[in-house]
Design a protein around this motif. Structure first.
Motif, short mmCIF file in Angstrom:
data_model
loop_
_atom_site.label_atom_id
_atom_site.label_comp_id
_atom_site.label_asym_id
_atom_site.label_seq_id
_atom_site.Cartn_x
_atom_site.Cartn_y
_atom_site.Cartn_z
N PHE A 100 9.73 1.62 13.56
CA PHE A 100 8.48 0.89 13.30
C PHE A 100 7.26 1.74 13.64
CE2 PHE A 100 6.16 -2.97 12.67
CZ PHE A 100 5.11 -2.95 13.58
N ILE A 130 6.23 5.96 8.36
CA ILE A 130 5.19 5.24 7.63
C ILE A 130 4.77 6.05 6.41
CG2 ILE A 130 2.79 4.46 7.75
CD1 ILE A 130 3.29 3.60 10.60
N ILE A 178 4.35 -12.84 -10.96
CA ILE A 178 3.73 -12.99 -9.65
C ILE A 178 2.28 -13.39 -9.89
CG2 ILE A 178 3.27 -11.90 -7.43
CD1 ILE A 178 5.45 -9.95 -7.97
N PRO A 179 2.01 -14.68 -9.84
CA PRO A 179 0.67 -15.14 -10.23
C PRO A 179 -0.38 -14.89 -9.15
CG PRO A 179 2.02 -16.97 -9.54
CD PRO A 179 2.90 -15.77 -9.49
N TRP A 182 7.71 0.56 0.95
CA TRP A 182 7.54 -0.55 1.90
C TRP A 182 7.41 -1.88 1.18
CZ3 TRP A 182 3.06 -3.43 1.63
CH2 TRP A 182 1.93 -2.83 1.05
N LEU A 232 9.86 -7.01 -0.93
CA LEU A 232 10.03 -8.00 -1.99
C LEU A 232 11.46 -8.09 -2.50
CD1 LEU A 232 6.82 -7.36 -4.12
CD2 LEU A 232 7.25 -9.22 -2.54
N ILE A 290 12.79 -11.42 -7.19
CA ILE A 290 11.43 -10.99 -7.51
C ILE A 290 11.43 -9.68 -8.26
CG2 ILE A 290 9.16 -10.41 -6.59
CD1 ILE A 290 9.72 -12.17 -4.25
N GLU A 327 -9.52 -7.30 6.28
CA GLU A 327 -8.68 -7.44 5.11
C GLU A 327 -7.46 -8.29 5.43
OE1 GLU A 327 -8.10 -4.13 2.10
OE2 GLU A 327 -6.28 -4.10 3.30
N LEU A 335 -6.28 -11.74 3.59
CA LEU A 335 -4.95 -11.94 3.02
C LEU A 335 -4.28 -13.17 3.65
CD1 LEU A 335 -3.58 -8.28 2.98
CD2 LEU A 335 -3.95 -9.71 0.99
N GLN A 380 -5.73 -16.42 2.32
CA GLN A 380 -5.24 -16.71 0.98
C GLN A 380 -3.82 -17.25 1.01
OE1 GLN A 380 -6.24 -12.72 -0.61
NE2 GLN A 380 -6.89 -13.88 -2.38
N PRO A 429 6.55 -15.73 -4.67
CA PRO A 429 6.50 -14.25 -4.72
C PRO A 429 5.14 -13.71 -4.32
CG PRO A 429 7.54 -15.13 -6.69
CD PRO A 429 7.01 -16.31 -5.95
N THR A 430 4.10 -14.41 -4.72
CA THR A 430 2.75 -13.97 -4.36
C THR A 430 2.55 -14.00 -2.85
OG1 THR A 430 2.03 -15.00 -6.40
CG2 THR A 430 0.32 -14.34 -4.85
N LYS A 453 4.81 -13.84 -0.65
CA LYS A 453 5.63 -12.77 -0.07
C LYS A 453 4.92 -11.42 -0.18
CE LYS A 453 10.56 -12.22 0.29
NZ LYS A 453 11.81 -11.92 -0.38
N PHE A 454 4.32 -11.21 -1.32
CA PHE A 454 3.60 -9.96 -1.57
C PHE A 454 2.51 -9.77 -0.52
CE2 PHE A 454 2.21 -6.79 -4.74
CZ PHE A 454 0.93 -6.54 -4.31
N ARG A 455 1.71 -10.81 -0.33
CA ARG A 455 0.62 -10.70 0.65
C ARG A 455 1.18 -10.51 2.04
NH1 ARG A 455 -1.67 -15.52 -1.56
NH2 ARG A 455 -2.99 -15.05 -3.35
N CYS A 488 3.92 -9.05 2.88
CA CYS A 488 4.33 -7.64 3.04
C CYS A 488 3.13 -6.77 3.37
CB CYS A 488 4.96 -7.12 1.75
SG CYS A 488 6.61 -7.77 1.48
N SER A 489 2.02 -7.04 2.69
CA SER A 489 0.83 -6.24 2.94
C SER A 489 0.33 -6.43 4.36
CB SER A 489 -0.28 -6.62 1.96
OG SER A 489 0.21 -6.60 0.65
N ARG A 500 2.51 -4.54 6.68
CA ARG A 500 2.26 -3.12 6.54
C ARG A 500 0.99 -2.72 7.30
NH1 ARG A 500 4.80 1.69 5.43
NH2 ARG A 500 3.36 3.14 4.43
N ASN A 501 -0.04 -3.49 7.10
CA ASN A 501 -1.30 -3.21 7.80
C ASN A 501 -1.08 -3.24 9.30
OD1 ASN A 501 -2.99 -2.73 5.68
ND2 ASN A 501 -3.86 -4.78 5.59
N ARG A 502 -0.33 -4.22 9.72
CA ARG A 502 -0.08 -4.35 11.15
C ARG A 502 0.69 -3.15 11.67
NH1 ARG A 502 3.69 -8.94 13.77
NH2 ARG A 502 5.25 -7.71 12.68
N ARG A 503 1.70 -2.77 10.92
CA ARG A 503 2.50 -1.62 11.35
C ARG A 503 1.66 -0.37 11.47
NH1 ARG A 503 7.54 1.23 8.17
NH2 ARG A 503 8.08 2.68 9.86
N CYS A 504 0.85 -0.12 10.45
CA CYS A 504 0.03 1.09 10.47
C CYS A 504 -0.93 1.07 11.66
CB CYS A 504 -0.77 1.20 9.17
SG CYS A 504 0.27 1.52 7.74
#
Lengths: 306, 188
Positions: free
Chosen positions: A19, A25, A40-41, A161, A166, A173, B27, B31, B34, B52-53, B55-57, B59-60, B63-67
């Motif tokens: 991590f 990373i 994916i809307p 990542w 997903l 997905i 940011e 996210l 939303q 799915p949307t 889930k997408f957010r 993941c982001s 990721r931001n948290r990890r970085c």
């Protein structure tokens, strides 16, 4: 010589990335081809308009089309959160470009309706980069854009990542395809002679990325892992020899075609060599300035541009 | 975060990127909000297609948290290394690059280390940040790399450390100055 800074090691060659590892990373930032299995809307993302009000097509390559839509929000009654969709909300599926970094000319002006090409790369970079400084103050805008990923079956390139996040084994997905260098064709090349390949060019994290690819349950997993292993075995000897024999010389030619993991290995070998040579010269008891300190002295107050 | 990390990997500690961090956090907040709203809509409005949307957010966000965490952690590792390689008093140039919290962390770490060192070696304690390389003699030859000024030696006398001057001094007094790049250990 006495280094007190120990960075978090990469875990990519094992079952899971570490991590906190910066190497991992960076590695997981590399892209792989995927196919969407479901729409994916409403992928609205907030971000600041970096290019300001410039209407010309000479946008900075990094700036995606989305950012160039003017900051003015047109309110529509159907906006779910009171934020209107911009007037050119796509009703027909957007055609997604499989990634090249959109060059300035690839970005059509925002008033053009025909085939809008949206580069995902800039958007995703923004998502994770948070690097949103305005290029011209006063040209800020923040807005929500409604993007709909097109009908299932579209091909995209996503960073590892995101693909990992997903992906599930029912492939609801997206489904993942193997990048070329892990496919049959290249695997044959590697088995013929692993030493000739420029692994740095082939995505600088060849082994790490390849190992993490195994998460996606491809039927070729067994072959991929064999190929990774055999490739390394084929190249290892040369790396070891060169790292142990290049003393006090320019090694850039030797490391040019090595991937990141191999470069780490090379560096370790060099360190061993240098330490030994130092010991032979009687420098083992010599107190030296810390390298951390030497680096700071060189840098001083240098303000690095983002 | 991609570019910032690339730089950091290549060594050195940059100026505390408070601005960049703040933007990442903003940011993430956007996210998250939303997603909250979409989750509600998915649950009450039956919009399962939003998953799915979401889930997408998500993941982001992860990721931001990890970085962010990896970045801050790496900085701490370097700050910790400073205690060992530089000493317990950091020069202003370095402190300028540290946030208040990092400074506080450094002080805590210093204290922990000092407490530990005091607990070793009987009454006097043991300075384990000294003699990082096995010493061969009590006194060593050093050359001054930059003007430092007066330097007091144990028996009360003092030496003037001027650039290029050479001295024969007790090892334990010089070690830190050598590590800081002010003196150079000359091998005979």
């Amino acid at each position: 010589m006495s280094e007190a800074y120990f960075r978090v090691e990469s875990g990519a060659l094992g079952p899971e990335e570490n991590f906190l590892s910066l190497d991992d990373i960076l590695m997981s930032h590399e892209k792989l081809p995927v196919r969407t299995e479901t729409p994916i809307p409403r992928l609205g993302t907030f971000f600041l308009d970096r290019s300001g009000g410039a209407e010309s097509d000479n946008a900075i390559p990094e700036v995606s089309l989305l950012a160039r839509i003017p900051a003015r929000k047109t309110t529509t009654p159907s906006g779910p959160r009171g934020l209107g969709a911009p007037r050119h909300r796509a009703r027909c599926p957007l055609r997604l470009v499989v990634f090249q970094e959109a060059g300035p000319r690839a970005l059509p002006s925002c008033t053009r309706r025909a085939q809008r090409e949206v580069g995902w790369l800039p958007v995703l970079r923004r998502l994770e980069r948070g690097d949103l400084g305005p290029s011209c103050p006063g040209c800020f805008g923040s807005f929500e854009l409604n993007i709909h990923l097109p009908s299932p079956g579209s091909k995209l390139e996503l960073p590892l990542w995101l693909a990992k996040g997903l992906f599930d084994n029912k492939r609801r997905i997206l489904s993942v395809e193997l990048p070329k260098i892990y496919q049959e064709g290249w695997r044959t090349v590697f088995s013929a002679d692993a030493n000739v390949v420029d692994l740095h060019k082939m995505g600088p994290h060849f082994y790490g990325f390849g190992s993490q690819l195994l998460h996606f349950d491809s039927p070729e997993n067994a072959d991929i892992s064999q190929s990774l292993l055999q490739t390394f075995i084929g190249r290892f000897r040369r790396i070891m020899d060169s790292s142990q024999n290049a003393y006090n010389e320019d090694t850039s030619a030797l490391v040019a075609r090595l991937d990141e993991m191999e470069r780490g290995l090379f560096q370790t070998g060099q360190k061993g060599l240098n330490d030994f040579q130092g010991w032979e010269k009687g420098q083992a008891s010599q107190i030296t300035a810390s390298s951390l300190v030497q680096n700071y002295k060189k840098r001083k107050f240098t303000d690095m541009e983002d | 975060m991609g570019n910032g990390l690339e730089r950091r990997k290549n060594g050195g500690r940059e100026i505390d990127q408070e601005d960049g961090l703040r933007q990442v956090l903003e940011e993430m907040k956007a996210l998250y909000e939303q997603n909250q709203s979409d989750v509600n809509e998915a649950k009450s409005g039956g919009r399962g297609d939003l998953i799915p949307t979401i889930k997408f957010r998500h993941c982001s966000l992860l990721r931001n948290r990890r970085c962010t965490v990896a970045y801050l952690y790496d900085r701490l590792l370097r700050i910790r290394a400073l205690r060992w390689e530089y000493g317990s008093v950091l020069p202003n140039a370095l402190r300028f690059h540290m946030s208040a919290e990092e400074m506080e962390w450094f002080n805590h770490y210093k204290k922990s280390l000092a407490t530990y060192m005091r607990s070793l070696g009987g009454d006097e304690g043991l300075d384990i940040t000294q003699d990082m390389k096995p010493p061969k003699s009590l006194y060593i030859e050093v050359r001054c790399l930059k003007d430092y000024g007066e330097f007091e030696v144990d028996d009360g006398t003092s030496v003037l450390l001027k650039k290029n001057s050479q001295h024969f001094l007790p090892r334990w007094k010089c070690e830190q100055l050598i590590r800081q790049g002010i003196l150079e250990h000359v091998l005979s």
